[in-house]
Design an enzyme around this catalytic site. Structure first.
Site, short mmCIF file in Angstrom:
data_model
loop_
_atom_site.label_atom_id
_atom_site.label_comp_id
_atom_site.label_asym_id
_atom_site.label_seq_id
_atom_site.Cartn_x
_atom_site.Cartn_y
_atom_site.Cartn_z
N CYS A 82 -7.92 -8.44 2.70
CA CYS A 82 -8.07 -7.69 1.51
C CYS A 82 -9.39 -7.06 1.32
CB CYS A 82 -7.98 -8.83 0.43
SG CYS A 82 -6.10 -8.93 -0.02
N CYS A 111 0.83 -5.09 -1.23
CA CYS A 111 1.21 -4.74 0.20
C CYS A 111 2.51 -5.62 0.46
CB CYS A 111 0.19 -5.23 1.06
SG CYS A 111 -1.35 -4.07 0.90
N CYS A 162 2.81 -9.40 1.57
CA CYS A 162 2.21 -10.15 0.53
C CYS A 162 2.78 -10.31 -0.80
CB CYS A 162 0.54 -10.08 0.74
SG CYS A 162 -0.05 -9.97 2.24
N CYS A 167 -7.16 -9.78 -5.02
CA CYS A 167 -7.40 -9.35 -3.73
C CYS A 167 -8.76 -9.18 -3.46
CB CYS A 167 -6.80 -7.93 -3.76
SG CYS A 167 -7.53 -6.40 -4.51
S1 SF4 Z 1 -2.45 -7.78 0.42
FE1 SF4 Z 1 -2.06 -8.77 2.03
S2 SF4 Z 1 -1.85 -7.05 3.71
FE2 SF4 Z 1 -2.81 -6.16 1.85
S3 SF4 Z 1 -4.94 -5.97 2.12
FE3 SF4 Z 1 -4.41 -7.89 1.16
S4 SF4 Z 1 -3.96 -9.71 2.91
FE4 SF4 Z 1 -4.17 -7.38 3.63
#
Ligand code: SF4
Length: 238
Positions: A115, A198, A201, A225
């Site tokens: 993130c 995303c 996740c 995040c």
């Molecule tokens: S939500 Fe998941 S895939 Fe998206 S940036 Fe964060 S850890 Fe990475």
């Protein structure tokens, strides 16, 4: 426009104002910020339902208000399509994305780092490049355990004001506003998602906590995040 609020003040606004009073309050906060910061007032639009409300409110205040979207290589196809449609409609929305290489499945190994690279760094870049002095977000204090400690107006980074104009709205009021104003949302909500992120996740989750479907199975479950918790006035690495 620094307004200091105590936790109890926020709680009494959440419970004490009706839907229409909340809409008026949010519009007044955005109007105030736009008058004070002018072009430096920019909306961070995550394309989620809450951001879509804030963006709609901002456009009611002034069509000139700009925004930015931070996207990643892991956004669901539907979100990417929705983003293209929104940007076509509102060219004053700028898209930021970090294309740097990352280890395979970093989101599973170290979601905080993932993130930070894919979301926090492009946010820092947007704030610097767009010369943001006050950013507006769709954050709400009733969304989950990690969101109870925010205020409508904050200065977590010195010299960068953060405005959370719908902080005191309930989830129900967000949907009420979207329905009454016939505002389009990401089609993924129709499948049962309540909070979008995303693809690897984000899951559909039942229960009380709106953000419970985020980062399931990791220490970040239901969490953040980092764009609301980490310093943003730093030089970006992309
Ligand atoms: S939500 Fe998941 S895939 Fe998206 S940036 Fe964060 S850890 Fe990475």
């Amino acid at each position: 426009m620094l307004v200091t609020q105590k936790e109890d003040d926020v709680k009494s606004l959440v419970e004490g104002l009706n839907f229409s009073q909340k809409v008026e309050r949010s519009l007044a906060l955005i109007d105030h910020a736009y008058r004070e910061f002018g072009k430096g007032f920019v909306i961070a639009n995550s394309l989620g339902k809450d951001s879509v409300v804030v963006w709609h409110l901002a456009k009611r205040v002034s069509s000139e208000i700009r925004g930015f979207i931070v996207t990643t290589r892991y956004k669901p196809r539907e979100t990417v399509q929705f983003m293209h449609e929104e940007v076509a409609k509102y060219p004053e929305l700028q898209v930021y994305r970090n294309d740097a290489q990352t280890p395979k499945e970093l989101y599973a190994l170290d979601p905080d780092l993932c993130c930070n690279i894919l979301k926090v760094e492009p946010t820092r870049k947007a704030i610097k490049e767009m010369r943001v002095t006050c950013w507006g977000t769709g954050l709400r204090c009733t969304e989950g355990r990690t969101r109870t400690d925010f205020r409508e107006v904050e200065e977590r980074d010195e010299g960068l004001i953060k405005l959370n104009p719908i902080l005191i709205w309930y989830e129900r009021e967000v949907w009420q506003y979207l329905a009454l104003n016939q505002v389009r949302v990401n089609p993924l909500y129709a499948r049962g998602y309540r909070s979008l992120g995303c693809e690897p996740c984000t899951q559909i989750a039942a229960g009380k906590d709106e953000r419970a479907g985020r980062w399931i199975g990791t220490s970040k479950c239901g969490g953040e995040c980092g764009i609301h918790t980490r310093p943003l006035k730093l030089d970006y690495q992309i």
